[in-house]
Scaffold this active site. Structure first.
Site, mmCIF file in Angstrom:
data_model
loop_
_atom_site.group_PDB
_atom_site.id
_atom_site.type_symbol
_atom_site.label_atom_id
_atom_site.label_comp_id
_atom_site.label_asym_id
_atom_site.label_seq_id
_atom_site.Cartn_x
_atom_site.Cartn_y
_atom_site.Cartn_z
ATOM 1 C CD GLU A 17 49.760 46.915 44.365
ATOM 2 O OE1 GLU A 17 48.962 46.132 43.826
ATOM 3 O OE2 GLU A 17 50.683 46.543 45.111
ATOM 4 C CG PHE A 172 61.186 39.694 33.025
ATOM 5 C CD1 PHE A 172 60.521 40.864 32.687
ATOM 6 C CD2 PHE A 172 61.054 38.594 32.196
ATOM 7 C CE1 PHE A 172 59.734 40.932 31.544
ATOM 8 C CE2 PHE A 172 60.275 38.643 31.055
ATOM 9 C CZ PHE A 172 59.609 39.822 30.725
ATOM 10 C CB VAL A 173 65.586 43.455 36.774
ATOM 11 C CG1 VAL A 173 66.177 43.911 38.104
ATOM 12 C CG2 VAL A 173 66.675 42.904 35.859
ATOM 13 C CB SER A 180 50.359 46.168 41.415
ATOM 14 O OG SER A 180 49.270 46.353 40.550
ATOM 15 C CD GLU A 210 61.146 36.361 38.233
ATOM 16 O OE1 GLU A 210 60.641 36.382 39.371
ATOM 17 O OE2 GLU A 210 60.491 36.533 37.185
ATOM 18 C CG PHE A 212 62.675 35.885 28.076
ATOM 19 C CD1 PHE A 212 61.577 36.703 28.248
ATOM 20 C CD2 PHE A 212 62.791 35.142 26.916
ATOM 21 C CE1 PHE A 212 60.599 36.800 27.260
ATOM 22 C CE2 PHE A 212 61.820 35.227 25.922
ATOM 23 C CZ PHE A 212 60.725 36.058 26.100
ATOM 24 C CB ALA A 214 59.776 31.957 24.912
ATOM 25 C CG ASN A 306 48.676 38.980 44.103
ATOM 26 O OD1 ASN A 306 48.193 39.201 45.204
ATOM 27 N ND2 ASN A 306 48.986 39.931 43.250
ATOM 28 C CB SER A 315 40.179 41.845 39.503
ATOM 29 O OG SER A 315 40.137 43.200 39.892
#
EC number: 6.3.2.4
Length: 358
Positions: A17, A172-173, A180, A210, A212, A214, A306, A315
């Site tokens: 980043e 999700f991996v 970021s 994690e 998923f 929806a 974050n 942002s």
């Protein structure tokens, strides 16, 4: 140091980043109140070299296109930072910038700095430890599992079996320690899961998987120290399948709705939960907290926090505060104030220790 406060801005860094950090630093330098603050830019290049000097280039499209030669600037005397600046505004994103390492150095140098301290920063960067703290605080979140890279090497098939059985597909991996949206994949089948695990393990020795969920992706900004405030809610609507690095920084298909079109009850709950998360991780200064909202069931799940979010005027974090009535320059001013407030409060520990030793 005169009547102006001298603000050191540490930017750049060795992470993926780097370029984002340059944009952030440039935005702060342009917006800061020049009547109140004198800015000292301190740049860390991609190799880890530190230089200081006036900002003489517009923000380039690529970090390597910086229009000055680093060798013409002196290396800062890091150990004299406390003598040369009143406060540090660190804007190095990702590892070695928002994970507690830079914050630890600034603590040792005894200089005030914007943002969370060592503990809050490290917890906020490590997604596994973050979720452990969220669980202890009773915050609603999805199911997850974590694995070391060495475990993946030893038993990839067994781990995949466990993930499919316990979390299901898709999932999700992610690398546990990376900012970021770098290294993130959505695994839809077993082959995709294996590739996602291998990909995430390239960025960190620890991987988190994690379930998923929806729902709509909502975000909220938190500002303050011991008694923080939360902003309006924003929503990310993106053309990509999920909000990865490409969608965040390079895609023209991503849209931000600020404020988000959600019921007032959702806003209130997000404000309460985000402040609770901020306090649970011992954060300070600023944080952006991300949620999933299942509109059909009206269920909110906290995704992550974050502690050093993107901070250009465009942002999410500054835009949500702007929608709440706090302009960018004022936001910078408040964050500097919170940094000095926290530093002053810490000095009370020393006074107590001195009195105890009398």
């Amino acid at each position: 140091m005169g009547t102006k406060q001298r603000v050191g801005i540490i930017y750049g860094g060795k992470s993926s980043e780097h370029e984002v950090s340059i944009h952030t630093a440039h935005s702060i330098i342009q917006a800061v109140d020049k009547e109140r603050y004198e800015v000292l830019p301190i740049y860390v290049d991609v190799t880890g070299k530190w230089v200081q000097g006036p900002w003489v280039a517009d923000v380039p499209q690529q970090a390597e296109e910086l229009r000055y030669t680093l060798d013409q600037y002196e290396a800062p005397d890091v150990f004299a930072l406390a003598e040369n600046v009143d406060v540090i505004f660190p804007v190095i994103h990702g590892p070695n910038g928002e994970d507690g390492t830079l914050q630890g150095m600034l603590e040792l140098l005894d200089v005030p700095y914007v943002g969370s301290g060592v503990l809050g920063s490290s917890l906020g960067m490590d997604k596994v430890m973050m979720k452990e703290v969220f669980a202890s605080a009773g915050l609603p979140q999805g199911a997850y599992r974590s694995f070391l890279r060495s475990e993946l090497h030893a038993d990839m098939d067994g781990i995949c079996d466990r993930i499919v059985a316990e979390l299901g597909l898709p999932c999700f991996v992610k690398p546990a320690n990376m900012g970021s949206s770098v290294g993130i994949s959505k695994a839809k089948d077993r082959d995709g899961l294996i590739e996602a695990l291998k990909f995430a393990a390239r960025f960190d020795r620890k991987v988190i998987v994690e379930e998923f969920i929806a729902g709509r992706e909502l975000e909220i900004a938190v500002l303050g120290n011991d008694t923080p405030d939360a902003s309006v809610v924003g929503e990310i609507i993106f053309g990509n399948e999920f909000y990865d690095y490409e969608a965040k920084y390079k895609s023209n298909n991503t849209r931000l709705d600020i404020p988000a079109f959600v019921p007032d009850s959702v806003v209130t709950r997000m404000q309460e939960l985000s402040v609770k998360a901020f306090i649970a991780l011992d954060c300070s200064g600023l944080s952006r907290v991300d949620f999933f909202w299942n509109e059909e069931r009206d269920e909110l799940y906290i995704n992550e926090i974050n502690t050093l979010p993107g901070f250009t005027p465009f942002s999410m974090y500054p835009m949500m505060w702007k929608a709440a009535g706090v302009e960018y320059a004022e936001l910078i001013d408040r964050l500097i104030g919170f940094a000095i407030e926290r530093y002053t409060e810490k000095k009370e520990n020393e006074l107590v220790a001195e009195k105890f030793m009398e």
